[in-house]
Design a protein around this motif. Structure first.
Motif, PDB file in Angstrom:
ATOM      1  N   ASP A  94      -3.711  -6.139  -3.439  1.00 22.37           N
ATOM      2  CA  ASP A  94      -3.822  -7.361  -2.539  1.00 22.37           C
ATOM      3  C   ASP A  94      -4.645  -8.244  -3.550  1.00 22.37           C
ATOM      4  O   ASP A  94      -5.674  -8.129  -4.055  1.00 22.37           O
ATOM      5  CB  ASP A  94      -4.781  -7.147  -1.385  1.00 22.37           C
ATOM      6  N   LEU A 136      -4.667   7.173  -1.650  1.00 22.48           N
ATOM      7  CA  LEU A 136      -4.206   5.702  -1.145  1.00 22.48           C
ATOM      8  C   LEU A 136      -4.463   4.690  -1.972  1.00 22.48           C
ATOM      9  O   LEU A 136      -5.518   4.556  -2.502  1.00 22.48           O
ATOM     10  CB  LEU A 136      -5.166   5.663   0.161  1.00 22.48           C
ATOM     11  N   ARG A 137      -3.450   3.847  -2.296  1.00 22.92           N
ATOM     12  CA  ARG A 137      -3.597   2.694  -3.301  1.00 22.92           C
ATOM     13  C   ARG A 137      -3.217   1.422  -2.537  1.00 22.92           C
ATOM     14  O   ARG A 137      -2.055   1.481  -2.085  1.00 22.92           O
ATOM     15  CB  ARG A 137      -2.891   3.064  -4.337  1.00 22.92           C
ATOM     16  N   VAL A 138      -3.937   0.386  -2.816  1.00 21.43           N
ATOM     17  CA  VAL A 138      -3.726  -1.027  -1.883  1.00 21.43           C
ATOM     18  C   VAL A 138      -3.706  -2.056  -3.072  1.00 21.43           C
ATOM     19  O   VAL A 138      -4.558  -2.189  -3.781  1.00 21.43           O
ATOM     20  CB  VAL A 138      -4.747  -1.118  -0.727  1.00 21.43           C
ATOM     21  N   THR A 144      -8.237   1.915  -4.674  1.00 17.83           N
ATOM     22  CA  THR A 144      -7.774   3.500  -4.742  1.00 17.83           C
ATOM     23  C   THR A 144      -8.774   4.427  -3.787  1.00 17.83           C
ATOM     24  O   THR A 144     -10.045   4.390  -4.391  1.00 17.83           O
ATOM     25  CB  THR A 144      -7.492   3.845  -6.093  1.00 17.83           C
ATOM     26  N   ILE A 174      -7.424   4.837   5.368  1.00 19.76           N
ATOM     27  CA  ILE A 174      -6.854   3.587   5.617  1.00 19.76           C
ATOM     28  C   ILE A 174      -7.896   2.627   6.401  1.00 19.76           C
ATOM     29  O   ILE A 174      -8.028   1.576   5.875  1.00 19.76           O
ATOM     30  CB  ILE A 174      -5.511   3.783   6.541  1.00 19.76           C
ATOM     31  N   ALA A 215       0.725  -1.344  -0.134  1.00 20.97           N
ATOM     32  CA  ALA A 215      -0.076  -0.089   0.227  1.00 20.97           C
ATOM     33  C   ALA A 215       0.973   1.258  -0.277  1.00 20.97           C
ATOM     34  O   ALA A 215       1.802   1.316   0.584  1.00 20.97           O
ATOM     35  CB  ALA A 215      -1.031  -0.023   1.285  1.00 20.97           C
TER      36      ALA A 215
END
Length: 230
Positions: A188, A184-186, A194, A218, A171
């Motif tokens: 998984d 914020l980019r995650v 995003t 988050i 992340a």
């Protein structure tokens, strides 16, 4: 809203019949007299995301046989605004689902995506939130995940990027100069989440500083991931 002829499956919206009218109504006005001086960040944000997704998905789809398809641990959503509750951000900016959330989906064979745009005001707001989920059905998004977002950097300028621990496989958070925008980019299990926040007030002001927004983003990203987990 915005469609893209390059995609096999068009971006669909929950308000297709009122798309143009609602886009104008939801766009933040500048100043007390309603002048059009204020920027409309959710318009370019949504447009840039759709264009980037189309180019990226199309390019990788062409080389699908050369890259390993990821195992996706998340389900597709038909209405991201229903799954993305934004509770933590709502504690900062007020009820973000009160003013007609804007929802879109794309059923491309390479990347199945969904976007939700929220604001905390009808004609004027201090915060716009955009959530996007991309399920990569043909190729692993991992190798490209760390590539900076050129369209975002070009619009808001060079900011600072930090890694976020304990969220998904990887992340990263990007904060624009002046704290006017946070992304914020995650990554998984074959999915990329995003979350972006943009200040709509005078001078791009937001109802909280970037650190508070980042913490809330988050928390909301973690809740969204749990809601879509298979």
């Amino acid at each position: 809203m915005i469609t893209d002829p390059e995609l096999d499956g068009a971006w669909e919206t929950g308000h297709a019949g009122e798309r143009a009218q609602e886009a104008e109504e939801l766009a933040p006005r500048g100043g007390a007299d309603g002048a059009a001086g204020a920027r409309r960040p959710w318009l370019w944000a949504l447009g840039g995301a759709v264009i980037a997704s189309a180019v990226w998905a199309g390019g990788l789809y062409a080389f699908g046989d050369r890259l390993a398809a990821p195992g996706i641990s998340y389900r597709a959503t038909e209405n991201l605004c229903e799954d993305f509750r934004a509770r933590a951000l709502g504690k900062i900016a007020g009820d973000l689902h009160r003013y007609r959330p804007m929802n879109q989906q794309n059923h491309h064979p390479a990347v199945r995506g969904a976007i939700c745009v929220l604001q905390n005001g009808e004609t004027q707001s201090t915060l716009t939130v955009r959530a996007q989920v991309d399920l990569h059905q043909k190729t692993d998004p991992g190798p490209e995940f760390d590539v900076p977002s050129l369209w975002l950097a070009a619009d808001v300028g060079k900011g600072r990027t930090e890694s976020v621990q304990g969220l998904g496989e990887r992340a990263v958070v990007f904060v624009a100069p002046g704290d006017g925008a946070v992304q914020l980019r995650v990554l998984d299990d074959g999915a990329v989440f995003t979350l972006e926040t943009y200040g709509n007030g005078t001078g791009g002001n937001t109802p909280a500083d970037s650190a508070a927004l980042q913490t809330a983003m988050i928390e909301d990203a973690r809740e969204l991931m749990a809601a879509l987990k298979k």
